[in-house]
Design a protein around this motif. Sequence first.
Motif, short mmCIF file in Angstrom:
data_model
loop_
_atom_site.label_atom_id
_atom_site.label_comp_id
_atom_site.label_asym_id
_atom_site.label_seq_id
_atom_site.Cartn_x
_atom_site.Cartn_y
_atom_site.Cartn_z
N LYS A 7 0.83 -1.21 0.00
CA LYS A 7 0.00 0.00 0.00
C LYS A 7 0.86 1.26 0.00
O LYS A 7 0.53 2.25 -0.64
N GLN A 8 1.96 1.20 0.71
CA GLN A 8 2.88 2.34 0.76
C GLN A 8 3.46 2.62 -0.63
O GLN A 8 3.54 3.77 -1.07
N GLU A 11 0.78 4.08 -2.85
CA GLU A 11 0.53 5.47 -2.48
C GLU A 11 1.59 6.38 -3.08
O GLU A 11 1.28 7.48 -3.56
N ARG A 15 0.60 9.45 -5.56
CA ARG A 15 0.67 10.70 -4.83
C ARG A 15 0.68 11.89 -5.80
O ARG A 15 1.37 11.86 -6.82
#
Length: 146
Positions: A7-8, A11, A15
């Motif tokens: 998920k990081q 993201e 972003r």
Amino acid sequence: MKEFERKQLLERVNREGATVGAQIPERIDIQGEEIDLQQFVFEIKRRDTIPPGEHERVDQAKRNLRRERLERLQRIEDNEVSYEKGEELVEAIVGIDRALNALEQLRPVDLEQEAKLQNAADQKRWMNFLKKALGRGDGPSKRGGR
């Protein structure tokens, strides 16, 4: 890779402003073919517009970049890679996004608009020529005084 790591990474790709400061990859493997991406983008961008002969080439490059971006992103989403490989993919995806942004900002040469502008300039030159030839040119006004 752990779920929170995946998920990081996703993201980071999604972003807003992720491409700020990102480098266009010098070379990239797209569909098994090595491409000098940085050189291609700078070569096209230097012109500020897409010349008619290059339009199809640029469109094809954008399609290939979008496809490659999607494939790399899918590998992260499907959790097919290690975290380290995922970081490499994120860097490549952000670089691809940067290249796509640069190519999207280019505007194609509008031949119809260029022809209209050229026609207007020709008419203006013709009218100036006629005015001078008929003695109505840049000289002082022949109207009466005050």
